[in-house]
Design a protein around this motif. Structure first.
Motif, PDB file in Angstrom:
ATOM      1  N   THR A 184      -2.846   2.132  -2.915  1.00 47.48           N
ATOM      2  CA  THR A 184      -2.925   3.544  -3.294  1.00 47.48           C
ATOM      3  C   THR A 184      -4.225   3.781  -4.078  1.00 47.48           C
ATOM      4  OG1 THR A 184      -1.880   3.262  -5.451  1.00 47.48           O
ATOM      5  CG2 THR A 184      -0.406   3.550  -3.563  1.00 47.48           C
ATOM      6  N   PRO A 185      -4.636   5.036  -4.221  1.00 48.00           N
ATOM      7  CA  PRO A 185      -5.842   5.316  -5.005  1.00 48.00           C
ATOM      8  C   PRO A 185      -5.760   4.741  -6.430  1.00 48.00           C
ATOM      9  CG  PRO A 185      -5.194   7.259  -3.770  1.00 48.00           C
ATOM     10  CD  PRO A 185      -4.105   6.248  -3.563  1.00 48.00           C
ATOM     11  N   LYS A 188      -6.422   1.081  -6.327  1.00 44.86           N
ATOM     12  CA  LYS A 188      -7.836   0.822  -6.053  1.00 44.86           C
ATOM     13  C   LYS A 188      -8.674   1.012  -7.323  1.00 44.86           C
ATOM     14  CE  LYS A 188     -11.453   1.700  -2.689  1.00 44.86           C
ATOM     15  NZ  LYS A 188     -12.501   1.885  -3.701  1.00 44.86           N
ATOM     16  N   PHE A 349      -2.608  12.535  -8.671  1.00 42.98           N
ATOM     17  CA  PHE A 349      -2.272  11.372  -7.849  1.00 42.98           C
ATOM     18  C   PHE A 349      -0.881  11.557  -7.262  1.00 42.98           C
ATOM     19  CE2 PHE A 349      -4.820  10.070 -11.514  1.00 42.98           C
ATOM     20  CZ  PHE A 349      -5.924   9.498 -10.885  1.00 42.98           C
TER      21      PHE A 349
ATOM     22  N   ASP B 232      -6.029   9.794  -0.575  1.00 41.73           N
ATOM     23  CA  ASP B 232      -6.668  10.184  -1.825  1.00 41.73           C
ATOM     24  C   ASP B 232      -6.249  11.576  -2.277  1.00 41.73           C
ATOM     25  OD1 ASP B 232      -8.255   8.120  -2.851  1.00 41.73           O
ATOM     26  OD2 ASP B 232      -9.644   8.361  -1.160  1.00 41.73           O
TER      27      ASP B 232
END
Lengths: 573, 248
Positions: A184-185, A188, A349, B232
């Protein structure tokens, strides 16, 4: 008067991970096994309405009914222990699959350092490094000896993880059977920040399957859907490895498992040298039943393994004054309060999505992977970002200074509902002579049996560890560039009220010496060769990872030992 | 902001979704979803005519009228209506609390309630012999008594600022004492139950029309995020409740 049944070769007490694995291995080898489970049976069809935060996460649908049985707790011997009347610090599983049904599926092998903690600490820092009263000891087994059993568990459960060997953790003989979970962002951002600081991040190995998988037993399971209802919930897809969807059906298919639910074991019968069977209550009819057996395997949760031995007067009870005796010794927990919370004003998010074992971690500050020469503590913690599903009742992060209710609370909690990332540490808890488990003199369960009493508190070791790890987490969070951040590193007394971790360990610890341990490296009791006590109760201390990997490996090791014992008898070491 | 409904498995495509996720393949598959219980039968997928109907859930199992009104006023101060959306009152939180106090949880059915009872240390947690429903009732009476004493008014007739001041006194637990229980114990129940009532599945009586979830873009009960988990961009997804499983 109890009804006496015909004698059986093996009786297993508790059908969670340890009981399920042992039942599966024994029945595949042709051994007839009776599996006793005090709770109800379970299947994935029970989770039709599992996406219910209130019922499962806050009303503890899958947990033990405390009105029947709980534990008592005090911080030290000067206090009067009082019952844990409602859930808080940890959750006790119940029913088929036990804690293996409500876990998140986060998987981490303990480090080579863990199994030889005392020798390795002395080797590197000298004996003086170990503070007075800290009772760390080697486990009587090395990481290398245990490695094949980790591997076995991983293939059975289909653990998903990176192919590449991480330099900070124990060497693997084989790659993980399935690829790692998706990134997931938030994961990362964490991994990028950790790399910038020259750490070695990796995707947390997961028992939520990254892809469809068929295990060596022929069990085929679906891939994780990242639905965000995992810990405290059951998985309706069967994607989360759980004894009910892995080892128990395999045991049942052999025709050699006689599984009896609603069967609450109240006593291990023995003649002082060997066990002769168990007594249990059928919780539906109230009937008391005696089940004679050649071999007894104790696989209930940590706390109940200890309690049953104490109430059955099997093994030498631990005496905290002298440090002698073993049953109840080295109770440990986990140091989890070091955190760095980042508030990102201009980012949102999808943290409402997730999976129980979705996340990334560094082990650079776990075990003895860093130099402790100038530090006032031993061991360490994993620092991790996990995305397990930010559910709305329990997840309302607000910056410090925000009231906990009213207009400002509403505004801030809505603002940050999807704009907060948290780095948490999961730290080792090392044992002390005065932390232990024994029987409570006052409080009893529904059957009139004394409750287990926990005597436990945080020590300076824990406070120092927590502070150091929280600071490291803070440095990583800073690299992630939040609008504002908060680091929590203070620890006062251990409090049983807020949820912390269901990683209780110890009480029936393993080792090489019968005077300082209760079971040998096959989890066979030194004081009763036909009793095997399996689970996190065997941990001589608690490490900086989730315990199930090590519980799983020890269970496979015990199963091998039991099969050997059935053939040859006697002590296995 | 990205869309999204289209990216979620809809009821009509659930069979397809199961196939894609591998659940419906052969072999020794252990997922109970195969039995179909999770997704119902095909004819169920026909859209139902939504009739405007009375919400029969909105009646009282536990409170009397005064207790209900007090609760409604108090929980509205915990989670007030504002420019972001409805408050606890509009969300039906007082009905939620009423129903919870009448439930096994309200009488601590799964808690260890055997004596002896001692006050204990704060690290040892709740040690009262009183049940949640009793604590809440005593707390409401306390709110009524305190308002009368301090303002000579009913709590429900106080200004918002006065109500907030009263609740702060109850939260702090210093200035005013209740017989048999603490104002802090009551306040903490009120606070936690209000948040629960805002965000629990609507079947429990609060979170009316999933408006609690909508305020924070929480999508509720979704079957899968597997396709979106790596993305994202932030996803605004129309929420679904557990009732969704029953519509077939």
């Amino acid at each position: 008067m109890s009804k006496k049944l015909p004698k059986v070769p093996v009786v297993i007490v508790g059908m969670g991970w340890a009981g399920g694995i042992i039942a599966s291995e024994l029945t595949k080898a042709g051994v007839k096994v009776v599996g006793l489970e005090r709770g109800k049976g379970r299947s994935t069809s029970d989770y039709y309405m599992a996406h219910d935060e209130l019922r499962y996460a806050l009303r503890y649908e899958m947990m033990q009914d405390l009105s029947k049985e709980t534990v008592t707790f005090r911080n030290n011997e000067k206090m009067r222990a009082l019952p844990m009347r409602t859930y808080g610090s940890f959750l006790l599983g119940d029913g088929l699959g036990g804690a293996g049904s409500h876990w998140n599926g986060q998987y981490g092998r303990f480090l080579p350092y863990d199994f030889e903690i005392r020798s390795k600490t002395i080797e590197r820092y000298g004996e003086k490094k170990i503070p007075k009263g800290m009772t760390i000891q080697d486990w009587g087994i090395t990481y290398d000896e245990l490695e094949p059993y980790f591997d076995k568990y991983e293939k059975m459960a289909g653990i998903s993880g990176e192919a590449e060997q991480n330099p900070m953790v124990g060497k693997r003989s084989n790659p993980f059977p399935t690829p790692p979970m998706k990134v997931t962002p938030g994961m990362k951002m964490f991994m990028d920040a950790a790399k910038k600081l020259n750490y070695h991040p990796y995707i947390i190995p997961s028992a939520n399957l990254s892809e469809m998988y068929k295990n060596p037993d022929g069990i085929e399971r679906a891939a994780c859907q990242y639905c965000a209802f995992c810990e405290r919930f059951g998985c309706e897809y069967g994607a989360k490895a759980d004894p009910v969807v892995t080892v128990i059906p395999v045991a049942e298919k052999t025709g050699n498992l006689d599984l009896r639910t609603h069967s609450n074991v109240t006593k291990i019968l023995h003649d002082g040298k060997k066990a002769t069977g168990v007594v249990y209550v059928n919780t539906i009819t109230g009937e008391e039943i005696e089940q004679p057996a050649d071999l007894v395997v104790m696989t209930s949760y940590v706390l109940n393994n200890v309690r049953l031995l104490l109430t059955s007067k099997l093994g030498k009870p631990y005496d905290p004054a002298s440090g002698k005796g073993v049953i109840g010794k080295n109770y440990a927990y986990q140091v989890n309060s070091g955190k760095a919370v980042g508030f990102f004003d201009d980012k949102e998010f999808n943290t409402f999505m997730g999976a129980g074992a979705l996340g990334a971690e560094i082990s650079d500050f776990n075990g003895d992977n860093f130099d402790h020469s100038n530090l006032n503590f031993l061991h360490g913690a994993g620092i991790r970002f996990t995305q397990t599903g930010a559910r709305p009742i329990a997840t309302n992060p607000v910056p410090k200074g925000t009231p906990s209710w009213g207009k400002d609370f509403k505004q801030q909690s809505l603002k940050y509902a999807n704009s907060t990332l948290t780095l948490a540490s999961q730290g080792a808890s090392l044992p002390w002579q005065h932390h232990y488990l024994d029987l409570d003199p006052t409080y009893k369960d529904a059957y009139g049996t004394p409750l287990l009493r926990i005597t436990f508190d945080w020590e300076d070791q824990d406070r120092e560890l927590n502070k150091y790890l929280a600071e490291r987490a803070g440095e990583i969070m800073k690299e992630m560039n939040p609008t504002k951040m908060e680091v929590s590193k203070e620890m006062k007394s251990y409090n049983i009220t807020p949820y912390q971790s269901t990683h209780n360990t110890g009480g029936v610890i393993m080792g090489a010496d019968p005077s300082t341990s209760a079971v040998n490296s096959y989890l066979q009791m030194w004081d009763a060769e036909n009793v095997f006590v399996v689970g996190a109760s065997a941990f001589a201390h608690n490490g900086g990872y989730n315990p199930t990997a090590t519980v799983g490996a020890l269970s496979y090791r015990a199963a091998e030992g039991i099969l050997k014992y059935i053939k040859q008898g006697g002590s296995l070491v | 902001m990205a869309d999204t409904n289209s990216k979620q498995p809809k009821s009509s495509s659930r069979r397809e979704f199961l196939k894609n996720s591998g659940i419906a393949l052969g072999g020794l598959v252990v997922g109970g979803v195969l039995g179909g219980s999770l997704f119902g039968s095909k004819k169920a997928e026909v859209e139902k005519v939504v009739e405007k109907s009375v919400n029969y859930n909105q009646a009282l199992m536990f409170f009397n009228q005064e207790q209900f009104q007090l609760t409604e006023a108090a929980c509205e101060r915990i989670f007030p209506q504002d420019e972001h959306g409805p408050g606890a009152k509009e969300l039906g939180v007082a009905f939620y609390i009423d129903h919870q106090l009448a439930s096994p949880w309200g009488i601590n059915a799964k808690d260890y309630m055997t004596g002896p009872f001692y006050p204990g240390e704060p690290t040892q947690g709740m040690q009262t012999s009183l049940k949640r429903a009793e604590i809440f009732t005593l707390g409401l009476q306390g709110l009524a008594d305190y308002s009368k004493k301090k303002y000579n008014k009913r709590f429900t007739d106080l200004t918002e600022a006065e109500q907030d001041e009263t609740l702060k006194v109850f939260e702090a637990g210093k200035e005013y004492q209740l017989a048999g229980t603490s104002t802090t114990g009551f306040f903490s129940l009120l606070r936690s139950m209000t948040i629960e009532g805002v965000y629990a599945d609507p079947m429990y009586g609060g979170n009316k029309d999933m408006q609690g979830w909508k305020m924070r873009n929480y999508p509720g009960n979704q079957m899968s995020f597997a396709k979106d988990i790596e993305k994202d961009e932030f996803m605004k997804i129309e929420p679904k409740s557990l009732h969704d499983h029953m519509g077939h």
